[in-house]
Design a protein around this motif. Structure first.
Motif, PDB file in Angstrom:
ATOM      1  N   GLU A   1       0.834  -1.201   0.000  1.00 14.04           N
ATOM      2  CA  GLU A   1       0.000   0.000   0.000  1.00 14.04           C
ATOM      3  C   GLU A   1       0.872   1.255   0.000  1.00 14.04           C
ATOM      4  O   GLU A   1       0.456   2.310  -0.479  1.00 14.04           O
TER       5      GLU A   1
ATOM      6  N   ASP B   1       3.535   1.361  -1.646  1.00 10.48           N
ATOM      7  CA  ASP B   1       4.166   1.342  -2.967  1.00 10.48           C
ATOM      8  C   ASP B   1       5.637   0.948  -2.923  1.00 10.48           C
ATOM      9  O   ASP B   1       6.444   1.415  -3.724  1.00 10.48           O
TER      10      ASP B   1
ATOM     11  N   ARG C   1       3.181  -1.248 -10.955  1.00 10.72           N
ATOM     12  CA  ARG C   1       1.971  -2.029 -10.683  1.00 10.72           C
ATOM     13  C   ARG C   1       0.875  -1.135 -10.094  1.00 10.72           C
ATOM     14  O   ARG C   1      -0.290  -1.196 -10.482  1.00 10.72           O
ATOM     15  N   GLY C   2       1.265  -0.292  -9.134  1.00 13.57           N
ATOM     16  CA  GLY C   2       0.307   0.614  -8.515  1.00 13.57           C
ATOM     17  C   GLY C   2      -0.281   1.593  -9.504  1.00 13.57           C
ATOM     18  O   GLY C   2      -1.462   1.937  -9.424  1.00 13.57           O
TER      19      GLY C   2
ATOM     20  N   GLN D   1      -3.001  -0.124 -11.381  1.00 19.38           N
ATOM     21  CA  GLN D   1      -4.213  -0.230 -10.577  1.00 19.38           C
ATOM     22  C   GLN D   1      -4.951   1.100 -10.541  1.00 19.38           C
ATOM     23  O   GLN D   1      -6.188   1.137 -10.576  1.00 19.38           O
TER      24      GLN D   1
ATOM     25  N   ASP E   1      -8.852   2.335 -10.810  1.00 22.18           N
ATOM     26  CA  ASP E   1      -9.486   2.894  -9.614  1.00 22.18           C
ATOM     27  C   ASP E   1      -9.922   4.349  -9.807  1.00 22.18           C
ATOM     28  O   ASP E   1     -10.913   4.783  -9.226  1.00 22.18           O
TER      29      ASP E   1
ATOM     30  N   THR F   1      -9.351   6.120 -16.265  1.00 25.75           N
ATOM     31  CA  THR F   1     -10.063   5.115 -17.056  1.00 25.75           C
ATOM     32  C   THR F   1     -10.691   5.729 -18.289  1.00 25.75           C
ATOM     33  O   THR F   1     -10.590   5.173 -19.401  1.00 25.75           O
TER      34      THR F   1
ATOM     35  N   LYS G   1      -8.246  -1.711 -17.946  1.00 23.31           N
ATOM     36  CA  LYS G   1      -8.170  -2.986 -17.211  1.00 23.31           C
ATOM     37  C   LYS G   1      -7.080  -3.890 -17.789  1.00 23.31           C
ATOM     38  O   LYS G   1      -6.379  -4.591 -17.047  1.00 23.31           O
TER      39      LYS G   1
ATOM     40  N   ARG H   1      -3.828  -2.608 -16.493  1.00 24.31           N
ATOM     41  CA  ARG H   1      -3.653  -2.995 -15.088  1.00 24.31           C
ATOM     42  C   ARG H   1      -3.166  -4.430 -14.974  1.00 24.31           C
ATOM     43  O   ARG H   1      -2.194  -4.726 -14.265  1.00 24.31           O
ATOM     44  N   ASP H   2      -3.829  -5.338 -15.690  1.00 28.80           N
ATOM     45  CA  ASP H   2      -3.463  -6.751 -15.619  1.00 28.80           C
ATOM     46  C   ASP H   2      -2.071  -6.991 -16.190  1.00 28.80           C
ATOM     47  O   ASP H   2      -1.270  -7.730 -15.614  1.00 28.80           O
TER      48      ASP H   2
ATOM     49  N   ALA I   1       0.671  -5.667 -13.885  1.00 33.85           N
ATOM     50  CA  ALA I   1       0.842  -6.536 -12.711  1.00 33.85           C
ATOM     51  C   ALA I   1       1.670  -7.759 -13.073  1.00 33.85           C
ATOM     52  O   ALA I   1       2.553  -8.183 -12.315  1.00 33.85           O
TER      53      ALA I   1
END
Length: 260
Positions: free
Chosen positions: A67, A69, A221-222, A225, A229, A234, A246, A249-250, A253
């Protein structure tokens, strides 16, 4: 599952159970084991991982650090450091969340008053209409300054501010080209070789000196996300193709996991 240890029964959890409990994928837990960040206390003869309460406590601490980072390698070093103070780390995380909650509470209060006014129950002053909103300061800047230091952030601002109109256009064109390439791949698997090659282009672009700040793998990665979020991100990203945020994001990660 119960196992005997020292003549006493000890409760253990299978990897799938831990995954469902903590909201972490099985693949991520396997990765943590492979890099020595979190190896379960027991492994059966058949190769099944079994997690103890102590393992769950360590996993919780890892997620707290994520969280903040921090990259996985740094989390691993921190947890292995004999001077690590878990209580101190928990207090720091609590402090950060309280600051965030305070701002959200103010915005919620403004929203509730606005609903009452819309129903004719309450008349807001102009000042009350904007309580809790403050976009004059980047809400993440202070955290960034604490993590990377004032010099790095000031240099980043200086770097972007010194770009000519042509240089800004070239940077924008570079971003758009990578996004267009990723948009064309978004209906396929985010972990494919082709998708990961494009994700690497994006990672290299961010760290190529354009912004003056280095993105660690966990920060990368953050960022992915945040694309999902934060609806503002977006909307802008999905202009290149619905579902791209999305997919990014995937893919980001996966890239962070593979290169940690």
């Amino acid at each position: 599952m119960l196992i005997l240890e020292g003549g006493q029964a000890k409760a253990m959890m299978k990897v799938k159970e831990v995954s469902e409990l903590a909201g972490v994928s099985v693949r991520t837990l396997h990765h943590y084991d492979e890099i020595g960040l979190l190896s379960p206390e027991h492994t059966t003869e058949a190769g099944y991982r079994l997690y103890s309460d102590r393992d769950l406590e360590t996993l919780q601490q890892i997620l707290f650090f994520k969280e903040l980072d921090l990259p996985l390698k740094q989390i691993k070093d921190i947890l292995r450091d004999p001077s690590f103070d878990r209580q101190e780390a928990l207090e720091l995380h609590r402090k950060m969340l309280l600051v965030k909650r305070s701002r959200i509470d103010k915005v919620l209060g403004t929203l509730e008053k606005t609903i009452r006014q819309a129903k004719g129950e309450f008349e807001m002053t102009n000042e009350e209409k904007f309580e809790g909103f403050d976009f004059s300061v980047n809400p993440y800047e202070q955290e960034a300054r604490e993590r990377w230091g004032d010099k790095a952030i000031d240099e980043s601002k200086k770097k972007l501010g010194s770009l000519s109109q042509d240089e800004r256009k070239a940077m924008e064109d570079g971003m758009n080209a990578i996004y267009a390439k990723l948009a064309a791949l978004r209906h396929g698997p985010a972990d494919s070789d082709e998708a990961q090659a494009a994700i690497k282009e994006w990672y290299d672009f961010l760290n190529g000196g354009n912004f003056g700040v280095h993105y660690s793998l966990e920060a990368f990665r953050g960022l992915g996300q945040m694309y999902v979020d934060d609806e503002r991100f977006t909307r802008n990203i999905d202009k290149f193709g619905e579902g791209l945020a999305k997919f990014l994001r995937d893919g980001m990660a996966v890239y962070a996991d593979r290169n940690a």
